[in-house]
Design a protein around this motif. Structure first.
Motif, PDB file in Angstrom:
ATOM      1  N   CYS A 312       1.712  -9.690  64.511  1.00  0.00           N
ATOM      2  CA  CYS A 312       2.417  -8.411  64.426  1.00  0.00           C
ATOM      3  C   CYS A 312       1.895  -7.469  65.516  1.00  0.00           C
ATOM      4  O   CYS A 312       0.680  -7.288  65.652  1.00  0.00           O
ATOM      5  CB  CYS A 312       2.202  -7.779  63.057  1.00  0.00           C
ATOM      6  SG  CYS A 312       2.827  -6.086  62.944  1.00  0.00           S
ATOM      7  N   CYS A 315       0.081  -4.039  63.381  1.00  0.00           N
ATOM      8  CA  CYS A 315      -1.200  -4.158  62.661  1.00  0.00           C
ATOM      9  C   CYS A 315      -2.084  -5.293  63.207  1.00  0.00           C
ATOM     10  O   CYS A 315      -3.226  -5.456  62.785  1.00  0.00           O
ATOM     11  CB  CYS A 315      -0.962  -4.341  61.164  1.00  0.00           C
ATOM     12  SG  CYS A 315      -0.174  -5.909  60.751  1.00  0.00           S
ATOM     13  N   CYS A 354       5.498  -7.402  61.499  1.00  0.00           N
ATOM     14  CA  CYS A 354       5.498  -8.076  60.211  1.00  0.00           C
ATOM     15  C   CYS A 354       6.398  -7.241  59.282  1.00  0.00           C
ATOM     16  O   CYS A 354       6.657  -6.071  59.561  1.00  0.00           O
ATOM     17  CB  CYS A 354       4.071  -8.190  59.663  1.00  0.00           C
ATOM     18  SG  CYS A 354       3.356  -6.631  59.151  1.00  0.00           S
ATOM     19  N   CYS A 357       4.997  -3.775  58.299  1.00  0.00           N
ATOM     20  CA  CYS A 357       5.009  -2.766  59.357  1.00  0.00           C
ATOM     21  C   CYS A 357       6.444  -2.353  59.692  1.00  0.00           C
ATOM     22  O   CYS A 357       6.704  -1.201  60.018  1.00  0.00           O
ATOM     23  CB  CYS A 357       4.298  -3.288  60.594  1.00  0.00           C
ATOM     24  SG  CYS A 357       2.518  -3.407  60.363  1.00  0.00           S
TER      25      CYS A 357
HETATM   26 ZN   LIG Z   1       2.128  -5.571  60.821  1.00  0.00          ZN
END
Ligand SMILES: [Zn+2]
Ligand SMILES: [Zn+2]
Length: 399
Positions: A312, A315, A354, A357
């Motif tokens: 991701c 994050c 992801c 997020c």
């Molecule tokens: Zn993420």
């Protein structure tokens, strides 16, 4: 009139029509200085000619597209002459224009803006077709990702070279294929677009004679190819019934097209994809479906997924699971600045996230302010869009 718009531009920023401001911006930075300069009369006449188009645009996105077309011509003698006089050209101001009018950059004339039975100046048809040559022929192909997505025709019903005619008034049209010196080649681009894609929307305008105005007749589909003596060929086209809302493609069809495109893009080598990206139009074509969707560039999605390598980009954790269809790490490609707010369909404006997020970008308090203060019209709430997307499980095809 023109000077009033210009001198009051600053004060009127809040209430003036964006297209008026956009036109005034172009005129005051390019045309007016050029016409008041020591340039030759010949060049000034060319500049005046572009005025004719400038006044025809009713949407900021169309004007931007027109300006962007000038990008390739830096070794052009006229361009060099204008630069020698210290003047700005369309090429020079594109960046500033984009920055200033970004909220409206994707606001273009759409098929659904045309009303069946109404007259339209030929310029409106050409703006929709993204062709600025008033002597151009009767058929135009609109493309996205190298594939034809619509054909626009302007049919003259009498006095034309071939006898286009209504087989059933307003419903079934006999329309002669594009021909060159009497040859009706099926490989000619617009002919091929219709023949190879029988479902392609054929956006149809007709006029009764060379001097009559064009009337919008609706969206038609291919029915049949009529072959006549001497190799003459005509399409039989039927009006698509429930076209009052001009729903050219369904939301699902747009998504399907995109998913197919991404699969194709992934099959390409990376260098091939990067080459395509470098020359790809940064502004996608938009359609009126149930909500406005964008035909996103599948290369952008594939390349951003490649860039992320399963991690991701927000994050920095690995994708939480593998996608069942292909066992690849599950990430969603999101536009930092949404396309609906003028964002570009580019790898720079896209980020692989992801699901957590991604939801955060749309609904999280950190980002919510930006989303809800969008001044752009339409006001389909992000919540609605997000929910419908979740329910239709189209994870890669979000905004
Ligand atoms: Zn993420
Ligand atoms: Zn998103």
């Amino acid at each position: 009139m023109e000077t009033i718009v210009k001198s009051d531009a600053e004060n009127d920023e809040q209430r003036a029509d964006p297209i008026e401001l956009a036109r005034a911006f172009v005129k005051s930075t390019v045309q007016i200085p050029a016409l008041n300069s020591a340039l030759s009369q010949e060049i000034k006449n060319k500049i005046k000619h572009s005025d004719q188009w400038l006044d025809r645009f009713t949407r900021v996105g169309d004007l931007l597209y027109y300006l962007q077309r000038f990008n390739a011509a830096k070794n052009d003698p006229i361009y060099q002459e204008i630069k020698k006089h210290g003047l700005e050209t369309f090429e020079d101001i594109v960046g500033k224009f984009e920055e200033r009018f970004q909220p409206w950059a994707n606001d273009c004339l759409k098929i659904s803006d045309f009303v069946i039975g109404q007259q339209y100046p030929v310029h409106d048809i050409l703006i929709l077709a993204r062709n600025y040559d008033t002597r151009a022929g009767g058929m135009f192909v609109l493309e996205a990702n190298d594939e034809p997505v619509a054909v626009i025709i302007k049919a003259t019903l009498s006095e034309g070279r071939y006898p286009n005619e209504w087989i059933q008034s307003g419903e079934i049209l006999k329309y002669y294929l594009k021909s060159i010196s009497g040859k009706f080649g099926l490989h000619f681009k617009p002919n091929k677009a219709i023949k190879d894609n029988p479902d392609i929307p054929v956006v149809t305008f007709t006029r009764d004679s060379e001097t009559a105005p064009f009337i919008f007749r609706g969206v038609f589909n291919y029915v049949d190819l009529v072959e006549e003596d001497e190799g003459r060929k005509a399409f039989k086209l039927r009006r698509v019934s429930e076209v009052s809302n001009a729903t050219v493609m369904s939301f699902e069809q747009v998504q399907e097209k995109l998913e197919k495109g991404v699969r194709k893009s992934k099959e390409r080598t990376r260098s091939e994809r990067l080459k395509r990206l470098a020359t790809a139009p940064k502004r996608p074509i938009s359609y009126s479906v149930k909500t406005t969707a964008f035909l996103r560039n599948p290369d952008v999605i594939a390349e951003v997924l490649y860039r992320a390598q399963g991690i991701c980009e927000s994050c920095v954790k690995p994708a939480p699971f593998l996608r069942s269809s292909n066992e690849e790490p599950y990430l969603e490609v999101h536009h930092r600045l949404p396309l609906s707010q003028g964002g570009e369909d580019t790898i720079e404006n896209a980020i692989a996230l992801c699901p957590n997020c991604h939801r955060e970008r749309h609904f999280g308090s950190l980002y919510a302010m930006k989303a809800t203060t969008s001044t752009h019209g339409g006001k389909v709430s992000l919540n609605q869009v997000g929910m419908s997307l979740m329910h239709t499980k189209i994870a890669i095809a979000e905004d």
